[in-house]
Write an enzyme that holds these catalytic residues in place. Structure first.
Site, PDB file in Angstrom:
ATOM      1  N   GLU A 107      -5.374  -4.853  10.606  1.00 36.44           N
ATOM      2  CA  GLU A 107      -4.352  -3.832  10.836  1.00 36.44           C
ATOM      3  C   GLU A 107      -4.645  -3.106  12.137  1.00 36.44           C
ATOM      4  O   GLU A 107      -5.447  -2.162  12.156  1.00 36.44           O
ATOM      5  CB  GLU A 107      -4.339  -2.818   9.683  1.00 36.44           C
ATOM      6  CG  GLU A 107      -4.053  -3.437   8.337  1.00 36.44           C
ATOM      7  CD  GLU A 107      -3.503  -2.408   7.359  1.00 36.44           C
ATOM      8  OE1 GLU A 107      -2.421  -2.649   6.823  1.00 36.44           O
ATOM      9  OE2 GLU A 107      -4.149  -1.365   7.157  1.00 36.44           O
ATOM     10  N   GLY A 159       2.434   2.382  10.813  1.00 33.48           N
ATOM     11  CA  GLY A 159       3.395   3.476  10.638  1.00 33.48           C
ATOM     12  C   GLY A 159       4.069   3.901  11.936  1.00 33.48           C
ATOM     13  O   GLY A 159       4.719   4.938  11.984  1.00 33.48           O
ATOM     14  N   SER A 164       3.422  -1.967  10.428  1.00 33.44           N
ATOM     15  CA  SER A 164       4.879  -2.047  10.649  1.00 33.44           C
ATOM     16  C   SER A 164       5.466  -3.423  10.340  1.00 33.44           C
ATOM     17  O   SER A 164       6.382  -3.878  11.024  1.00 33.44           O
ATOM     18  CB  SER A 164       5.232  -1.597  12.070  1.00 33.44           C
ATOM     19  OG  SER A 164       4.804  -0.265  12.273  1.00 33.44           O
ATOM     20  N   ASN A 172       0.865  -1.179   0.000  1.00 39.14           N
ATOM     21  CA  ASN A 172       0.000   0.000   0.000  1.00 39.14           C
ATOM     22  C   ASN A 172       0.903   1.230   0.000  1.00 39.14           C
ATOM     23  O   ASN A 172       1.480   1.578   1.021  1.00 39.14           O
ATOM     24  CB  ASN A 172      -0.882  -0.045   1.261  1.00 39.14           C
ATOM     25  CG  ASN A 172      -1.718   1.208   1.434  1.00 39.14           C
ATOM     26  OD1 ASN A 172      -1.814   2.029   0.535  1.00 39.14           O
ATOM     27  ND2 ASN A 172      -2.332   1.351   2.610  1.00 39.14           N
ATOM     28  N   HIS A 231      -9.517   1.166   4.861  1.00 40.06           N
ATOM     29  CA  HIS A 231      -8.260   1.373   5.588  1.00 40.06           C
ATOM     30  C   HIS A 231      -8.532   2.318   6.759  1.00 40.06           C
ATOM     31  O   HIS A 231      -9.340   3.249   6.639  1.00 40.06           O
ATOM     32  CB  HIS A 231      -7.205   1.966   4.639  1.00 40.06           C
ATOM     33  CG  HIS A 231      -5.846   1.966   5.250  1.00 40.06           C
ATOM     34  ND1 HIS A 231      -5.462   2.895   6.190  1.00 40.06           N
ATOM     35  CD2 HIS A 231      -4.800   1.126   5.099  1.00 40.06           C
ATOM     36  CE1 HIS A 231      -4.222   2.622   6.578  1.00 40.06           C
ATOM     37  NE2 HIS A 231      -3.797   1.553   5.923  1.00 40.06           N
ATOM     38  N   GLU A 273      -7.010   4.761   7.838  1.00 32.08           N
ATOM     39  CA  GLU A 273      -6.819   6.184   7.519  1.00 32.08           C
ATOM     40  C   GLU A 273      -8.046   6.757   6.810  1.00 32.08           C
ATOM     41  O   GLU A 273      -8.382   7.918   6.973  1.00 32.08           O
ATOM     42  CB  GLU A 273      -5.540   6.359   6.666  1.00 32.08           C
ATOM     43  CG  GLU A 273      -4.288   6.129   7.514  1.00 32.08           C
ATOM     44  CD  GLU A 273      -3.085   5.583   6.767  1.00 32.08           C
ATOM     45  OE1 GLU A 273      -3.046   5.646   5.522  1.00 32.08           O
ATOM     46  OE2 GLU A 273      -2.166   5.072   7.450  1.00 32.08           O
ATOM     47  N   LYS A 331       0.133   4.278  -0.296  1.00 30.12           N
ATOM     48  CA  LYS A 331      -0.496   5.473   0.284  1.00 30.12           C
ATOM     49  C   LYS A 331      -0.229   6.694  -0.628  1.00 30.12           C
ATOM     50  O   LYS A 331      -0.156   6.527  -1.840  1.00 30.12           O
ATOM     51  CB  LYS A 331      -0.014   5.700   1.723  1.00 30.12           C
ATOM     52  CG  LYS A 331      -0.209   4.428   2.567  1.00 30.12           C
ATOM     53  CD  LYS A 331      -0.040   4.639   4.029  1.00 30.12           C
ATOM     54  CE  LYS A 331      -0.225   3.299   4.746  1.00 30.12           C
ATOM     55  NZ  LYS A 331      -0.181   3.420   6.198  1.00 30.12           N
TER      56      LYS A 331
HETATM   57  P1  PGA Z   1       2.800   0.364   7.664  1.00 30.58           P
HETATM   58  O1  PGA Z   1       1.336   0.557   7.049  1.00 30.58           O
HETATM   59  O2  PGA Z   1       3.336  -0.930   7.121  1.00 30.58           O
HETATM   60  O3  PGA Z   1       3.577   1.562   7.194  1.00 30.58           O
HETATM   61  O4  PGA Z   1       2.638   0.325   9.161  1.00 30.58           O
HETATM   62  C1  PGA Z   1       0.478  -0.535   6.842  1.00 30.58           C
HETATM   63  C2  PGA Z   1      -0.827  -0.050   6.270  1.00 30.58           C
HETATM   64  O5  PGA Z   1      -1.310   1.006   6.691  1.00 30.58           O
HETATM   65  O6  PGA Z   1      -1.400  -0.705   5.370  1.00 30.58           O
END
Ligand code: PGA
Length: 252
Positions: free
Chosen positions: A170, A176, A215, A9, A98, A100, A11
């Protein structure tokens, strides 16, 4: 048999040029991959046409996903991109729900169900994200929160449609942040998610791929992917560096 999947992803990262280069590197480095992992990349909307062409030229082993789609079919929805448009440009998958999107853009379970329905009717497989926030885990409500995200959305689908859905767990506190769920925490939640899915779709629960995200990186992927109910990963930050993404894919 459920599929093993690693999805990147991206983003809101990379210029178009950088994205094309990254897609070329990932295609090249996965050419001889023989561990049966389905590799997916999800660039920003503006990159999809170019990246789609790269993936086709490179032999089509890496699949294309979008990061979001509209909850409507077509029409006067300024700024939106429909699932059918994504299918037209070569997407096979779309990430829906997601954290976000839920958190910053107010996407509710009701909206997410509409998006999943649009995706499915355009022939895309949704990668549906679920996961609890830190305070929800700390107050021991993580199972309840994730179960609700599933029952309010996925329980409304027909079995035939559900068979096309991929679930990504997640934990929001791990996205992140550099903090990963332990492999035992991931396995515990993945097994739980499979049981909840089985509550409505008993014949499908065993075949649905459940990915871990948050992460995930080369140093922890192997331990997480080794768990029985973890069928792969949804990778954010580490998917922007071809070598790291490939190392994660090879962790199976
Ligand atoms: P990350 O994000 O691996 O940077 O923690 C995962 C995601 O949001 O899909």
């Amino acid at each position: 048999m459920r599929k093993k999947i690693v999805a990147g992803n991206w983003k809101m990262n990379t210029s178009v040029e950088e994205g094309i280069l990254l897609a070329k590197q990932i295609s090249f480095l996965t050419k001889d991959l023989e561990n049966g992992v389905e590799v997916i990349i999800a660039p920003p909307f503006t990159h999809l046409a170019g990246v789609s062409q790269v993936l086709k030229n490179e032999g089509g082993k890496v699949h294309l996903s979008a990061q979001n789609c509209a909850d409507q079919l077509s029409g006067a929805y300024t700024g939106e991109v429909s699932a059918k448009m994504l299918e037209d440009v070569g997407c096979k998958y779309v990430i829906i729900g997601h954290s976000e999107r839920r958190e910053y853009y107010g996407e509710t379970n009701e909206t997410l169900l509409k998006k999943i329905e649009q995706a499915l009717s355009a022939g895309l497989s949704p990668i549906f994200c679920v996961g609890e926030k830190l305070d929800e885990r700390e107050s021991n409500r993580h199972f309840e929160v994730v179960a609700e995200q599933i029952t309010e959305v996925l329980y409304k689908l027909k079995g035939f449609d559900m068979s096309k859905v991929i679930v990504a767990y997640e934990p929001v506190w791990a996205i992140g942040t550099g903090k990963t769920a332990s492999s035992d925490q991931a396995e515990e939640m993945h097994a739980y998610i499979r049981r909840v899915i089985g509550g409505k779709f008993p014949a499908l629960a065993d075949d649905i791929s459940i990915l871990y995200g948050g992460s995930c990186k080369p140093s922890n992927a192997q331990e997480i992917f080794a768990k029985e109910n973890v069928d792969g990963g949804l990778i954010g930050g580490a998917s922007l560096v071809a070598q790291d993404f490939i190392a994660i894919i090879k962790s199976f």
